[in-house]
Design a protein around this motif. Sequence first.
Motif, PDB file in Angstrom:
ATOM      1  N   ALA A   1       0.678  -1.298  -0.051  1.00 35.75           N
ATOM      2  CA  ALA A   1      -0.034  -0.038   0.039  1.00 35.75           C
ATOM      3  C   ALA A   1       0.809   1.359  -0.065  1.00 35.75           C
ATOM      4  O   ALA A   1       0.496   2.286  -0.580  1.00 35.75           O
ATOM      5  N   ILE A   2       1.920   1.397   0.693  1.00 31.32           N
ATOM      6  CA  ILE A   2       3.087   2.437   0.727  1.00 31.32           C
ATOM      7  C   ILE A   2       3.238   2.695  -0.867  1.00 31.32           C
ATOM      8  O   ILE A   2       3.278   3.857  -1.122  1.00 31.32           O
ATOM      9  N   VAL A   3       3.945   1.464  -1.480  1.00 34.98           N
ATOM     10  CA  VAL A   3       4.338   1.655  -2.921  1.00 34.98           C
ATOM     11  C   VAL A   3       3.187   2.422  -3.728  1.00 34.98           C
ATOM     12  O   VAL A   3       3.234   3.402  -4.454  1.00 34.98           O
ATOM     13  N   ILE A   4       1.993   1.854  -3.473  1.00 34.44           N
ATOM     14  CA  ILE A   4       0.812   2.165  -4.345  1.00 34.44           C
ATOM     15  C   ILE A   4       0.392   3.505  -4.250  1.00 34.44           C
ATOM     16  O   ILE A   4       0.056   4.574  -4.905  1.00 34.44           O
ATOM     17  N   SER A   5       0.141   4.163  -2.724  1.00 36.54           N
ATOM     18  CA  SER A   5      -0.065   5.444  -2.418  1.00 36.54           C
ATOM     19  C   SER A   5       0.988   6.484  -2.859  1.00 36.54           C
ATOM     20  O   SER A   5       0.423   7.448  -3.053  1.00 36.54           O
ATOM     21  N   PHE A   6       2.023   5.932  -2.837  1.00 34.31           N
ATOM     22  CA  PHE A   6       3.260   6.890  -3.248  1.00 34.31           C
ATOM     23  C   PHE A   6       3.005   7.366  -4.475  1.00 34.31           C
ATOM     24  O   PHE A   6       3.128   8.569  -5.122  1.00 34.31           O
TER      25      PHE A   6
END
Length: 125
Positions: free
Chosen positions: A80-85
Amino acid sequence: METLLSGLVGIFFAGALYLMMSKHIVRVLLGVVILGNAVNLLLFTTGRLTREVPPIIAAGADTLSAGAANPLPQALILTAIVISFSFFCFLLVLTYRAYQDLGTDDTDEMRVAEPKGEPLPPMGY
């Protein structure tokens, strides 16, 4: 510890919703970022916070012990961190281009603003 983090999640959600209701698009973007962090923290909190028993399956066992933290939310948060960034970067570039073309970051003014250098549409039907 879970109670403290649950309160922090509530504060993050409240702050994100407040920022997302703003007329300025940059505040909306910050609200989206805070909302993503609130969801990540919520997932992390639901996976149990224990330092005593690591989420490692012991030799000869088929499952985790009962007191171990759940590793699935931790893996979901990394994704989720990669996608949200990447989503934030896309929205930031989109906002910058809209600001360049329209000359404003106010959403009400963006609705009526015409891009610079384009002729006005004809008034007749």
